[in-house]
Design an enzyme around this catalytic site. Structure first.
Site, PDB file in Angstrom:
ATOM      1  N   HIS A 269       0.704  -1.170   0.078  1.00  0.00           N
ATOM      2  CA  HIS A 269      -0.061   0.174   0.063  1.00  0.00           C
ATOM      3  C   HIS A 269       0.831   1.258  -0.117  1.00  0.00           C
ATOM      4  CE1 HIS A 269      -4.428   0.808  -0.101  1.00  0.00           C
ATOM      5  NE2 HIS A 269      -4.338   1.169   1.107  1.00  0.00           N
TER       6      HIS A 269
ATOM      7  N   ASN B 282      -9.352   3.259  -2.003  1.00  0.00           N
ATOM      8  CA  ASN B 282      -9.904   4.261  -0.991  1.00  0.00           C
ATOM      9  C   ASN B 282      -9.165   5.652  -0.958  1.00  0.00           C
ATOM     10  OD1 ASN B 282     -12.029   2.562  -0.210  1.00  0.00           O
ATOM     11  ND2 ASN B 282     -10.697   1.642   1.316  1.00  0.00           N
TER      12      ASN B 282
ATOM     13  N   ASP C  55      -0.613   2.407  -5.451  1.00  0.00           N
ATOM     14  CA  ASP C  55      -0.694   1.068  -5.829  1.00  0.00           C
ATOM     15  C   ASP C  55      -1.858   0.711  -6.387  1.00  0.00           C
ATOM     16  OD1 ASP C  55      -1.970   1.890  -2.943  1.00  0.00           O
ATOM     17  OD2 ASP C  55      -2.266  -0.411  -3.026  1.00  0.00           O
TER      18      ASP C  55
ATOM     19  N   ASN D 274      -6.980   6.313   3.248  1.00  0.00           N
ATOM     20  CA  ASN D 274      -8.377   6.637   3.071  1.00  0.00           C
ATOM     21  C   ASN D 274      -8.826   7.995   3.306  1.00  0.00           C
ATOM     22  OD1 ASN D 274      -8.543   6.524   5.583  1.00  0.00           O
ATOM     23  ND2 ASN D 274     -10.149   4.834   5.825  1.00  0.00           N
TER      24      ASN D 274
END
Length: 187
Positions: A18, A111, A90, A65
């Site tokens: 991530h 997100n 990513d 997010n």
């Protein structure tokens, strides 16, 4: 020109899939001889010039997010349109090592991108997706993206980070069409 890498702040996330956006920004900082350490608008930033083009390297310091708020603040602070920033992040839909540049688009289930779209009120911002693969069992997506690359994928991930740095700099200097033509490929 803002080059924005998405990731999660904190040492525990540093080597995860991530955080590949942060890895690209860190590598760019090394190549440009700067440190991404200056706090500004909820992000860590560094100013640099590459081949006559001023760039601002950005690592939002909210969790993935909630990345949109810091990016919106920076764009407002510098009086820039969303098109002036390349968002690097990513992507599970791409194999490890693949890159995709796009001038705009939807969130694709990401997100961080959802947050940016919501904060900017627009899908009209350039992005560079870096493939992290999708070899996870149903229901384990969160664990997958928050895990490091296994040994057999690390070289491809390092190569993708290096290539993403090149693509980001070409984007900054020559624009999206040139960068897309040179770097959109399978890993």
């Amino acid at each position: 020109m803002l080059l924005v890498g998405l990731g999660n702040p904190g040492a525990q996330y540093a080597a995860t899939r991530h955080n590949i956006g942060f890895a690209v920004i860190d590598r760019l900082a090394d190549e440009l001889g700067v440190a991404v350490t200056t706090p500004e608008a909820g992000s860590l930033v560094a100013r640099a010039v590459w081949e006559g083009v001023p760039v601002l390297l950005v690592k939002p310091q909210q969790f993935m997010n909630r990345s949109g708020g810091p990016l919106a603040e920076l764009l407002a602070e510098y009086d820039l349109a969303p098109e002036a920033g390349l968002v690097i992040y990513d992507d599970l839909a791409l194999p490890v090592g693949a890159l995709r540049l796009r001038p705009k688009g939807g969130a694709g289930g990401h997100n961080g991108i959802k947050s940016i779209i919501q904060s900017l009120g627009s899908t009209e911002f350039p992005r560079l997706r870096v493939g992290v693969g999708d070899t996870f069992a149903p229901g384990t997506q969160v664990d997958f993206v928050l895990s490091p690359f296994p040994e057999d994928e690390r070289e491809a991930a390092r190569d993708a980070v290096a290539l993403a740095c090149e693509a980001a700099l070409v984007f900054a200097r020559d624009g999206m069409t040139t960068a897309m033509n040179q770097y959109n490929r399978r890993g």
